[in-house]
Scaffold this active site. Structure first.
Site, PDB file in Angstrom:
ATOM      1  N   THR A 126       0.807  -1.216   0.000  1.00 26.64           N
ATOM      2  CA  THR A 126       0.000   0.000   0.000  1.00 26.64           C
ATOM      3  C   THR A 126       0.838   1.262   0.000  1.00 26.64           C
ATOM      4  OG1 THR A 126      -1.730  -1.175   1.207  1.00 26.64           O
ATOM      5  CG2 THR A 126      -1.833   1.229   1.206  1.00 26.64           C
ATOM      6  N   LYS A 151      -3.559   4.533  -2.275  1.00 27.58           N
ATOM      7  CA  LYS A 151      -4.661   5.215  -1.613  1.00 27.58           C
ATOM      8  C   LYS A 151      -4.899   6.570  -2.293  1.00 27.58           C
ATOM      9  CE  LYS A 151      -5.603   2.440   1.942  1.00 27.58           C
ATOM     10  NZ  LYS A 151      -6.940   1.887   2.205  1.00 27.58           N
ATOM     11  N   ASP A 178      -7.458   2.716  -4.298  1.00 31.99           N
ATOM     12  CA  ASP A 178      -8.485   2.624  -3.265  1.00 31.99           C
ATOM     13  C   ASP A 178      -8.919   4.034  -2.890  1.00 31.99           C
ATOM     14  OD1 ASP A 178     -10.124   2.094  -1.140  1.00 31.99           O
ATOM     15  OD2 ASP A 178      -8.593   1.176   0.129  1.00 31.99           O
ATOM     16  N   ASP A 227     -15.744  -2.318  -0.510  1.00 35.58           N
ATOM     17  CA  ASP A 227     -15.106  -2.490   0.790  1.00 35.58           C
ATOM     18  C   ASP A 227     -16.058  -2.005   1.873  1.00 35.58           C
ATOM     19  OD1 ASP A 227     -13.584  -2.595   3.071  1.00 35.58           O
ATOM     20  OD2 ASP A 227     -11.948  -1.368   2.328  1.00 35.58           O
ATOM     21  N   LYS A 249     -13.197  -8.504   4.802  1.00 41.93           N
ATOM     22  CA  LYS A 249     -12.259  -8.268   5.892  1.00 41.93           C
ATOM     23  C   LYS A 249     -12.828  -8.883   7.162  1.00 41.93           C
ATOM     24  CE  LYS A 249     -10.282  -3.988   4.038  1.00 41.93           C
ATOM     25  NZ  LYS A 249     -10.135  -2.515   4.232  1.00 41.93           N
ATOM     26  N   ASP A 299      -4.786  -8.426  -0.229  1.00 46.36           N
ATOM     27  CA  ASP A 299      -4.251  -7.165   0.293  1.00 46.36           C
ATOM     28  C   ASP A 299      -3.951  -7.364   1.772  1.00 46.36           C
ATOM     29  OD1 ASP A 299      -3.635  -4.483   0.773  1.00 46.36           O
ATOM     30  OD2 ASP A 299      -5.738  -3.931   1.062  1.00 46.36           O
TER      31      ASP A 299
END
Length: 334
Positions: A126, A151, A178, A227, A249, A299
């Site tokens: 990331t 990001k 993202d 997400d 997640k 991820d």
């Protein structure tokens, strides 16, 4: 059911450097760590909660105390799913129950879960939504990465520059971005040409939770992953026709038990599957690593961000996450 003792501790989980996303800058994300003892067997689990749902450290600690009697009565994992609310507290207990079952039966968790023997997985690394020079320094540190996740912060011009710079400096790498809910549906059309030009392979959560319906009118050439729009099983049906990938997640859905059910449902409704994490030590990554064995996208670089990990941690080599068999559950050393 056998009587157990629940032990709870916390960890500040400080990051090596701040992580900047749309609307937030994190210097760390505190975690709760649990141990379930009974019959000479100890099961462990860890969770960091979900910041945008209010599932903070204090909230997780409160939930664990509210359900302490139930937990110490020794529930099975299905009972846990139906009694405790989804979130970080349940995730930590679910992981501890998996480990207890694994150690008690002398069977690795992957085999209990009906999985094949786990293998190292290519994971994204990331990049924070930092100024370009700082972002490029971080990118240089990912020399061995095979996949990059950038990001965005919702600043259209700054995001376009970041996207172009990543592709310029890493021309052959698999690349996703993202947005962390930082855009609106009406602004996506302007961003999409930059994503196509930079050969971005996946766009994660461009719009806020609650605004998903507008994606039905977007014809994005780049697949879109849910997400924040996907917390648990009950959200899955609403993704169809709006998203192409479900990002699961464990802190959101409340543990590996529900995550495996979500993965199966995602396949059934025609969605790709991603496993992600926001933060956490290697103990938190271990159950997600097993889910990753059934995912299209992985991820799981969270442990690489924290200042201090646990003994016998996951490792990152050749752009992959490697999880030692002695980390969590009954090791399979054959």
């Amino acid at each position: 059911m056998s009587k157990l003792t629940l032990h709870v501790e916390t960890d500040p989980m400080t990051f090596k450097q701040p992580l900047r996303i749309a609307g937030h800058i994190f210097t760390g994300i505190p975690a709760v760590r649990v141990r379930l003892e009974g019959g000479g067997i100890v099961g462990r689990g860890e969770a960091s909660g979900v910041y945008y749902t209010g599932d903070t450290l204090d909230h997780m600690l409160s939930v664990l105390e509210d359900y302490r009697a139930f937990i110490e009565d020794g529930p099975d994992r299905e009972s846990l799913r139906h009694i405790m609310p989804a979130g970080g507290a349940r995730n930590a207990i679910d992981a501890a129950l998996w480990e207890r079952e694994s150690l008690g039966q002398g069977i690795p968790v992957w085999k209990l879960a009906g999985l094949s023997p786990p293998v190292p997985l290519v994971t994204t690394f990331t990049l924070s939504a930092d100024p370009p020079a700082q972002m490029l320094r971080q990118l240089e540190s990912y020399a061995g990465a095979r996949a990059i996740k950038l990001k965005l912060d919702g600043d259209f011009e700054a995001d376009r520059e970041r996207i172009r710079l990543v592709r310029q400096h890493r021309p052959g790498i698999w690349f996703m971005v993202d947005a962390n809910q930082g855009y609106r549906v009406e602004s996506l059309d302007a961003l999409l040409p930059t994503l196509v030009e930079a050969e971005v392979s996946l766009l994660e959560q461009p719009v806020p939770r609650g605004g998903e319906a507008g994606l039905e009118y977007i014809r994005s050439p780049v697949p879109i992953a849910a997400d924040e729009s996907l917390l648990g099983l009950e959200d899955m049906a609403g993704l169809v026709g709006r998203f192409q990938v479900a990002n699961i997640k464990l802190d959101k859905c409340g543990g590996l038990t529900e995550a495996l059910a979500m993965q199966a449902l995602a396949r059934k409704v025609g969605l790709g599957v991603m496993v992600g994490n926001m933060a956490g030590s290697s103990l938190a990554a271990a159950p997600a690593f097993l889910l990753g064995q059934r995912c299209d996208f992985v991820d799981l670089d969270g442990p690489a961000f924290i200042a201090t990990d646990m003994p016998d941690p996951v490792s990152y080599r050749d752009g992959r996450i490697h999880c030692p068999p002695t980390l969590w559950g009954m090791p399979n050393l054959a």
